[in-house]
Design a protein around this motif. Structure first.
Motif, PDB file in Angstrom:
ATOM      1  N   GLN A  86     -13.318 -21.788  90.134  1.00  0.00           N
ATOM      2  CA  GLN A  86     -13.906 -22.886  89.350  1.00  0.00           C
ATOM      3  C   GLN A  86     -13.944 -22.590  87.845  1.00  0.00           C
ATOM      4  O   GLN A  86     -14.935 -22.840  87.168  1.00  0.00           O
ATOM      5  N   GLY A  87     -12.834 -22.058  87.348  1.00  0.00           N
ATOM      6  CA  GLY A  87     -12.724 -21.861  85.908  1.00  0.00           C
ATOM      7  C   GLY A  87     -13.251 -20.542  85.390  1.00  0.00           C
ATOM      8  O   GLY A  87     -13.241 -20.305  84.174  1.00  0.00           O
ATOM      9  N   SER A  88     -13.725 -19.661  86.258  1.00  0.00           N
ATOM     10  CA  SER A  88     -14.248 -18.365  85.833  1.00  0.00           C
ATOM     11  C   SER A  88     -13.110 -17.427  85.443  1.00  0.00           C
ATOM     12  O   SER A  88     -12.221 -17.145  86.258  1.00  0.00           O
ATOM     13  N   MET A  89     -13.152 -16.938  84.209  1.00  0.00           N
ATOM     14  CA  MET A  89     -12.133 -15.994  83.764  1.00  0.00           C
ATOM     15  C   MET A  89     -12.294 -14.659  84.498  1.00  0.00           C
ATOM     16  O   MET A  89     -11.307 -13.978  84.779  1.00  0.00           O
ATOM     17  N   HIS A  90     -13.530 -14.322  84.839  1.00  0.00           N
ATOM     18  CA  HIS A  90     -13.755 -13.104  85.619  1.00  0.00           C
ATOM     19  C   HIS A  90     -13.050 -13.216  86.965  1.00  0.00           C
ATOM     20  O   HIS A  90     -12.410 -12.258  87.439  1.00  0.00           O
ATOM     21  N   HIS A  91     -13.135 -14.400  87.588  1.00  0.00           N
ATOM     22  CA  HIS A  91     -12.471 -14.593  88.874  1.00  0.00           C
ATOM     23  C   HIS A  91     -10.958 -14.492  88.733  1.00  0.00           C
ATOM     24  O   HIS A  91     -10.276 -13.938  89.601  1.00  0.00           O
ATOM     25  N   VAL A  92     -10.415 -15.039  87.645  1.00  0.00           N
ATOM     26  CA  VAL A  92      -8.968 -14.954  87.424  1.00  0.00           C
ATOM     27  C   VAL A  92      -8.509 -13.502  87.451  1.00  0.00           C
ATOM     28  O   VAL A  92      -7.476 -13.166  88.041  1.00  0.00           O
ATOM     29  N   TYR A  93      -9.275 -12.617  86.823  1.00  0.00           N
ATOM     30  CA  TYR A  93      -8.923 -11.202  86.770  1.00  0.00           C
ATOM     31  C   TYR A  93      -9.341 -10.433  88.028  1.00  0.00           C
ATOM     32  O   TYR A  93      -8.811  -9.359  88.307  1.00  0.00           O
ATOM     33  N   HIS A  94     -10.296 -10.980  88.770  1.00  0.00           N
ATOM     34  CA  HIS A  94     -10.800 -10.304  89.971  1.00  0.00           C
ATOM     35  C   HIS A  94     -10.904 -11.326  91.112  1.00  0.00           C
ATOM     36  O   HIS A  94     -11.997 -11.629  91.602  1.00  0.00           O
ATOM     37  N   PRO A  95      -9.756 -11.858  91.538  1.00  0.00           N
ATOM     38  CA  PRO A  95      -9.785 -12.992  92.473  1.00  0.00           C
ATOM     39  C   PRO A  95     -10.356 -12.678  93.844  1.00  0.00           C
ATOM     40  O   PRO A  95     -10.746 -13.594  94.564  1.00  0.00           O
ATOM     41  N   PHE A  96     -10.430 -11.401  94.212  1.00  0.00           N
ATOM     42  CA  PHE A  96     -10.928 -11.063  95.548  1.00  0.00           C
ATOM     43  C   PHE A  96     -12.287 -10.366  95.482  1.00  0.00           C
ATOM     44  O   PHE A  96     -12.729  -9.773  96.459  1.00  0.00           O
ATOM     45  N   ASP A  97     -12.944 -10.465  94.335  1.00  0.00           N
ATOM     46  CA  ASP A  97     -14.280  -9.894  94.180  1.00  0.00           C
ATOM     47  C   ASP A  97     -15.244 -10.562  95.170  1.00  0.00           C
ATOM     48  O   ASP A  97     -15.255 -11.791  95.307  1.00  0.00           O
ATOM     49  N   GLU A  98     -16.044  -9.759  95.826  1.00  0.00           N
ATOM     50  CA  GLU A  98     -16.917 -10.276  96.880  1.00  0.00           C
ATOM     51  C   GLU A  98     -18.026 -11.184  96.370  1.00  0.00           C
ATOM     52  O   GLU A  98     -18.664 -11.891  97.162  1.00  0.00           O
ATOM     53  N   ARG A  99     -18.253 -11.183  95.050  1.00  0.00           N
ATOM     54  CA  ARG A  99     -19.311 -12.063  94.548  1.00  0.00           C
ATOM     55  C   ARG A  99     -18.930 -13.542  94.683  1.00  0.00           C
ATOM     56  O   ARG A  99     -19.782 -14.427  94.635  1.00  0.00           O
ATOM     57  N   TYR A 100     -17.622 -13.825  94.829  1.00  0.00           N
ATOM     58  CA  TYR A 100     -17.181 -15.210  95.019  1.00  0.00           C
ATOM     59  C   TYR A 100     -17.173 -15.485  96.517  1.00  0.00           C
ATOM     60  O   TYR A 100     -16.206 -15.222  97.226  1.00  0.00           O
ATOM     61  N   THR A 101     -18.271 -16.007  96.988  1.00  0.00           N
ATOM     62  CA  THR A 101     -18.494 -16.102  98.439  1.00  0.00           C
ATOM     63  C   THR A 101     -18.020 -17.419  99.055  1.00  0.00           C
ATOM     64  O   THR A 101     -17.820 -17.499 100.262  1.00  0.00           O
ATOM     65  N   ASN A 102     -17.862 -18.454  98.224  1.00  0.00           N
ATOM     66  CA  ASN A 102     -17.443 -19.754  98.765  1.00  0.00           C
ATOM     67  C   ASN A 102     -15.914 -19.788  98.854  1.00  0.00           C
ATOM     68  O   ASN A 102     -15.228 -20.243  97.939  1.00  0.00           O
ATOM     69  N   ARG A 103     -15.411 -19.301  99.974  1.00  0.00           N
ATOM     70  CA  ARG A 103     -13.962 -19.118 100.134  1.00  0.00           C
ATOM     71  C   ARG A 103     -13.379 -19.867 101.328  1.00  0.00           C
ATOM     72  O   ARG A 103     -12.176 -19.831 101.550  1.00  0.00           O
ATOM     73  N   GLU A 104     -14.192 -20.528 102.097  1.00  0.00           N
ATOM     74  CA  GLU A 104     -13.693 -21.151 103.327  1.00  0.00           C
ATOM     75  C   GLU A 104     -12.863 -22.394 103.016  1.00  0.00           C
ATOM     76  O   GLU A 104     -13.311 -23.297 102.304  1.00  0.00           O
ATOM     77  N   ILE A 105     -11.659 -22.420 103.543  1.00  0.00           N
ATOM     78  CA  ILE A 105     -10.749 -23.563 103.410  1.00  0.00           C
ATOM     79  C   ILE A 105     -10.528 -24.127 104.808  1.00  0.00           C
ATOM     80  O   ILE A 105      -9.949 -23.463 105.675  1.00  0.00           O
ATOM     81  N   ILE A 106     -10.993 -25.341 105.030  1.00  0.00           N
ATOM     82  CA  ILE A 106     -10.878 -25.963 106.355  1.00  0.00           C
ATOM     83  C   ILE A 106      -9.543 -26.681 106.471  1.00  0.00           C
ATOM     84  O   ILE A 106      -9.150 -27.469 105.601  1.00  0.00           O
ATOM     85  N   ILE A 107      -8.832 -26.410 107.554  1.00  0.00           N
ATOM     86  CA  ILE A 107      -7.538 -27.045 107.823  1.00  0.00           C
ATOM     87  C   ILE A 107      -7.493 -27.451 109.292  1.00  0.00           C
ATOM     88  O   ILE A 107      -7.934 -26.683 110.156  1.00  0.00           O
ATOM     89  N   PRO A 108      -7.019 -28.659 109.610  1.00  0.00           N
ATOM     90  CA  PRO A 108      -6.851 -29.013 111.021  1.00  0.00           C
ATOM     91  C   PRO A 108      -5.943 -28.002 111.724  1.00  0.00           C
ATOM     92  O   PRO A 108      -4.899 -27.613 111.177  1.00  0.00           O
TER      93      PRO A 108
END
Length: 366
Positions: A86-108
């Motif tokens: 969601q636009g976090s530059m920290h996430h861009v550099y650390h995309p698998f950091d555990e602090r980003y907990t909302n990761r569920e992607i629902i697919i049929p």
């Protein structure tokens, strides 16, 4: 120009399988090649080129924003990363950091297909956690809804002939569930032809392969709503760096989309007209029953469906194998070969090549 087939010892291919990645997808027009040539021979501020071409295409199509990416697969991964970070530059550099907990992607479940790689591979590449909804033979709005948690980042819907069609909720259904729960809908519409339909419907991120319906170079056009596209473009500094697209293909796709909007694709009626004599000749071959059929996903695409019957000296699998031998090799649609059925997609096949296909099948059947 020297013969590339001879220089590298390659087989010439007649592509009767459709716009498939394994064969290089599409033929591009001279105008698209000229746009690619201009891109290849000039320099730009790349961030500016990416921004301006995407915004231009979004404007002429009627979307809020857009971006040209390297491929539909890259777009899935970068879109997933975008909705997680969601636009976090920290996430861009650390995309698998555990602090980003909302990761569920629902697919049929019936849409978690392998189109050359499984959908789930691209979801996970973007840092998403795959959550399948429904069952292999059905998925409803309720099935999607019951899988939503406070960790859900998005719903992914795959509009494709590869996916299960029976008892499957519609794009509109999935969109209603997503927006009811304030979630974005990512729509993998890689081979779809209507550039406005899903944008007008309100889909948040719509992914089109540039090289399929639009006969562009290897590329992807992604359209939809802000702020998702600011977030997607930001991925060029993260995982998108390994998926970057060249300036030549950005301009090539931009021209291909402009031409597509002006002239459109070959119509279904045109395909049926070209297929009629082809099917007639195929039906004259002993052991072959041919007819014209529409694309299984309901697109305005028509193909020749060939059933290898009991009078044939070989079965459908052997016929496919023989067609691929020698040069030119003929590649077909093989999805139902185990049922004795082969399909011929003629969108990239000329009349002389159709005659050659008939002659080759005659020789094989002898």
């Amino acid at each position: 120009m020297e013969n590339v087939y001879e220089k590298y010892g390659l087989k010439q291919v007649v592509n009767a399988s459709g716009k498939m990645t394994i064969l290089g997808v599409s033929k591009v027009s001279d105008d698209v090649l000229e746009a690619q040539k201009f891109g290849g021979q000039h320099f730009f501020e790349m961030s500016d080129l990416v921004l301006k071409t995407g915004q231009h295409l979004a404007k002429v199509i009627g979307a809020e924003d857009g971006v040209v990416l390297a491929s539909a697969s890259a777009a899935i991964a970068q879109s997933v990363a975008a909705v997680i970070g969601q636009g976090s530059m920290h996430h861009v550099y650390h995309p698998f950091d555990e602090r980003y907990t909302n990761r569920e992607i629902i697919i049929p479940k019936g849409q978690n297909v392998d189109y050359g790689t499984p959908e789930e591979v691209m979801i996970e590449l973007g840092g998403g956690k795959v959550v399948e909804a429904g069952y292999a033979n059905m998925c409803s709005k309720e099935h999607i809804e019951m899988m939503i948690t406070d960790k859900t980042a998005a719903i992914l819907y795959v509009k494709s002939h590869h996916a299960v069609q029976k008892s499957m909720l519609s794009v509109k259904d999935a969109l209603e569930v997503a927006h009811k729960h304030n979630l974005p809908l990512i729509l993998d519409a890689a081979a779809e032809e209507d550039l406005r339909k899903y944008v007008d419907m309100g889909a948040d991120i719509v992914i089109y392969s540039g090289a399929k319906a639009f006969s562009g170079p290897s590329s992807c056009l992604t359209l939809g709503k802000k702020p998702y596209f600011d977030w997607i473009r930001l991925q060029s500094k993260g995982i998108g760096r390994s998926m970057k697209i060249g300036k030549d293909n950005i301009l090539g796709l931009t021209k291909a989309i402009e031409d597509y909007l002006e002239f459109g694709p070959e119509t279904g009626d045109s395909m049926k007209e070209r297929l009629t004599p082809f099917v007639k000749e195929l039906n004259e071959i002993k052991g072959i029953d041919a007819k014209i059929v529409q694309d299984a996903a309901g697109r305005d695409i028509y193909r020749a469906s060939v059933t290898v019957n009991n009078e044939a000296p070989i079965d459908a699998l052997k016929l496919i194998e023989e067609l691929k031998k020698d040069s030119p090799a003929v590649y077909t649609r093989e999805y139902r070969a185990n049922m004795g059925i082969i399909e011929f997609d003629v969108r990239a096949v000329h009349e002389s090549e159709m005659t050659m296909i008939v002659d080759k099948i005659k020789q094989i059947m002898k």
